[in-house]
Every structure is written in C-alpha cells, then in structure tokens.
Design an enzyme around this catalytic site. Structure first.
Site, PDB file in Angstrom:
ATOM      1  N   SER A 142      -1.024   0.965   9.244  1.00 60.01           N
ATOM      2  CA  SER A 142      -1.614   1.428   7.985  1.00 60.01           C
ATOM      3  C   SER A 142      -3.031   0.909   8.022  1.00 60.01           C
ATOM      4  CB  SER A 142      -0.863   0.793   6.805  1.00 60.01           C
ATOM      5  OG  SER A 142      -1.661   0.770   5.631  1.00 60.01           O
ATOM      6  N   TYR A 155       3.101  -6.737   2.201  1.00 59.29           N
ATOM      7  CA  TYR A 155       2.915  -5.488   2.965  1.00 59.29           C
ATOM      8  C   TYR A 155       1.828  -5.726   4.017  1.00 59.29           C
ATOM      9  CZ  TYR A 155       1.813  -0.520   3.837  1.00 59.29           C
ATOM     10  OH  TYR A 155       1.593   0.718   4.423  1.00 59.29           O
TER      11      TYR A 155
END
Ligand SMILES: NC(=O)c1ccc[n+]([C@@H]2O[C@H](COP(=O)([O-])OP(=O)(O)OC[C@H]3O[C@@H](n4cnc5c(N)ncnc54)[C@H](OP(=O)(O)O)[C@@H]3O)[C@@H](O)[C@H]2O)c1
Length: 326
Positions: A142, A155
C-alpha cells in the site's frame, strides 16, 4: 512470464475488492485460478464469474492467519494443477482510530492477517517455486508501506513489515533469477475494504478520495506478473508519498498527520465498529463500494502532485535552515 495462459495462480482475499477484481483480470488473461478467503459464498461467486469468463477456477475457504490452512491452500493448488506459477498475497485489513483506543486484540489480528498472512503464503509457496526454479510472488503493500498512516498505525506497521520482508526475501533469492518477489503499492482504491476495517475513531471514515478502481489495480498486478518488478506504485498519490517521504520525511509525517487530524475533526460522529477484522461480515462482496472513482491520470493531476512535492521539499529545506539558525 509474458503469457498467463494456463498459469496456475493463487489469489488470497478474492471474495471482494482488489482480490476479486484481480481474479477476474487473471481469468481474462487465461490463468487457472485457486481463490482463497474466509467467506465461502462470495468466494464461490468469484470463482463462478471466473469460470463464466472461460477460466478454470476453484475456491478454497482459507483464513490466512492459520498457517496450516495456508499450507492446505497450496496443497489444493498442487493437487488440482501439479504446480503453482503465481501467488498473490492480497489479503489485508486495518483498524482506524488512535492506537491506544482500539482493542489490542484487534491490532494483533491486523498484524496476524496482513503480515503473518503474507509470511504464511510465502512459506507455503516457496518450496514449490524452488523446486521448479521459477514463480512470481506478489505481495500487496500500500502507499502506507512508504509513508506513515496516522490513526492506522498498526496497518502501517504491517505494511512496512511486508515491504521489508519482500525486499529481504528478494536478496535471499538472487540465486534464482526466475523467482520474483514483487510489491504493489496502491493509493486509495474504492473497495469494500474501508467498511471491512475496524473503526475506533468515533468518526465516520469517508475520505474524499481520489479513489482508483480495483480493476485498475488488478490490471497493474497482471502487468507485474508479465513483467516482474520489485516495487510498483499504483496512482500518483502513491508515487508522491514515496518521493515526499524519501526527500522530506519530517514534513511529510507532519503534513499527513495534520491532514488526518483535520479530516477526523470534520467527519460526522459515528459509533465504534470491529468491522470484519476478527470475524467476517456478510456485507461488501463486490469489487467496489460505489464511490466516485478517479480515471484521470493526466498531466493536471501530475502537476498537482509534483507541485505539492516541490512545496514539501522547499519547506523541508527552509525548516532545516531555520533549525540550524535556531
Ligand atoms: N482499498 C484501498 O484503498 C487499498 C489501498 C492500498 C492497499 N490496499 C490493500 O489491498 C488489499 C485488499 O483490500 P481491499 O481494499 O480489496 O479490501 P476488501 O474488499 O475488504 O478485501 C479484503 C479481502 O481479504 C479477505 N480477508 C480478510 N481477512 C482474511 C483472513 N484472515 N483470511 C483470509 N482472507 C481474509 C476478505 O474476505 P473474507 O472476509 O471473506 O475473508 C476480502 O476478500 C489489502 O491488503 C489492502 O491493505 C487497499
């Protein structure tokens, strides 16, 4: 791997979002698919849609936090097709909110799902790649693997971990020129993913975008398998985040933090939710959630990104000069 015709391809997290879009894209390219996720029915639906496109596809219900289940997933692919050519570790989830507000069990589960899930996948497939001396491992990262993600710290920790794991593994495999380890770094994508995450911020999470389409990310992944590269950004914000944090880390960190704090302040109040982090939810089985998406990849957006980057670098240099004077 220029042709994906008959390439045996395992995709995790294929019951929705980017994983489902990727399954359909690989099916169109002629791959043989072995699809994994926790929810049986939406996973089988993805497999059905792949078969309608003329591809072979089987669904293997798998929780990637369970290493035995992930080994069984690899075994199912071998039993069905005798080999594995491509493995896409796509599963991922997150918890939004101040780190100390959310239950530690959920934070641990994010690491177990994103990071351990990826490690389990690599451990299951590498013996097969090593035996054949070829294969492509794609790990979903990501842009949060290149720059911080305040209010989603776990995350970010998991995605930084996947990036470090992938980079290290690549070096361990230099004796195998036909085994590739690739990382994908998308910006915001319109999927059910945001709703599937847990939310302990007390605010509705509804970022204004811009959002990429999961289909666009899927095409990038197909392209990556055809022409493997170490790391690939998807969307200008991802490229901008990579460069900005590389050149001006302090300012980027502060800028992202200020933007996130402002966005949370402005958002309407909302109740806390554990999402689908630990237990599945029936909602969100499509590729998209229905937000307006970003198709423009032209010079105007590039100009904005580069302009922002220029400002960041200028401000960082100025901050450096002022700090030295102080
Ligand atoms: N959306 C974005 O803006 C964005 C941006 C950059 C990167 N990404 C990354 O893209 C990946 C896919 O996310 P998405 O946006 O497509 O969200 P999504 O629609 O929620 O997809 C996540 C998939 O993972 C599966 N899953 C979750 N936990 C699992 C577990 N323990 N075991 C097996 N499968 C599990 C989910 O299905 P079940 O619930 O059926 O298991 C689902 O199929 C993630 O790694 C995410 O971090 C997303």
């Amino acid at each position: 791997m220029p042709s994906l015709q008959n390439a045996v391809t395992v995709i995790t997290g294929a019951s929705s979002g980017i994983g489902k879009a990727s399954a359909l894209a690989f099916a169109r390219a002629g791959a043989r698919l072995v699809l994994a996720a926790r929810r049986a029915e939406p996973l089988e639906e993805t497999a059905r849609e792949c078969r309608q496109l003329g591809a072979e596809a089987i669904a293997v219900v798998t929780d990637v936090t369970d290493e035995v289940a992930v080994q069984a997933l690899a075994q199912a692919a071998i039993e069905a097709h005798g080999r594995i050519d491509v493995w896409f570790n796509n599963v991922g989830t997150g918890v939004v909110g101040p780190y100390w507000e959310a239950l530690l069990d959920l934070q641990k589960r994010v690491v177990e799902t994103n990071l351990m899930g990826t490690l389990h996948g690599a451990h299951a497939v590498l013996p097969h790649f090593l035996r054949e001396r070829r294969g492509v491992l794609v790990n979903m990262v990501s842009m949060g693997g290149w720059s911080p993600t305040p209010f989603a710290a776990t995350y970010a920790a998991s995605k930084y971990g996947i990036r470090g794991f992938s980079a290290s593994l690549r070096q361990e495999l230099t004796g195998y020129p036909d085994i590739h380890v690739c990382g994908v770094f998308p910006a915001l994508v319109d999927t059910p993913g945001l709703a599937h995450g847990a939310n302990f911020s007390g605010r509705a999470i509804d970022p204004p975008g811009p959002f990429l389409t999961p289909e666009h990310v899927a095409e990038v992944v197909v392209g990556l398998v055809r022409r493997p590269r170490a790391e690939v950004a998807v969307g200008l914000p991802a490229t901008a985040a990579r460069i900005a944090y590389g050149i001006a880390p302090v300012l980027t960190e502060r800028g992202v933090g200020a933007a996130m704090r402002a966005a949370l302040r402005r958002a309407r109040p909302d109740t806390r939710s554990e999402g689908a982090v630990a237990r599945t939810v029936p909602t969100g089985t499509g590729t998209r959630s229905g937000k307006p998406v970003w198709h423009v990849r032209g010079p105007s957006l590039g100009g904005v990104a580069l302009g922002g980057l220029g400002l960041l670098v200028g401000a960082e240099l100025l901050a450096g000069v002022l700090t030295r004077r102080g």
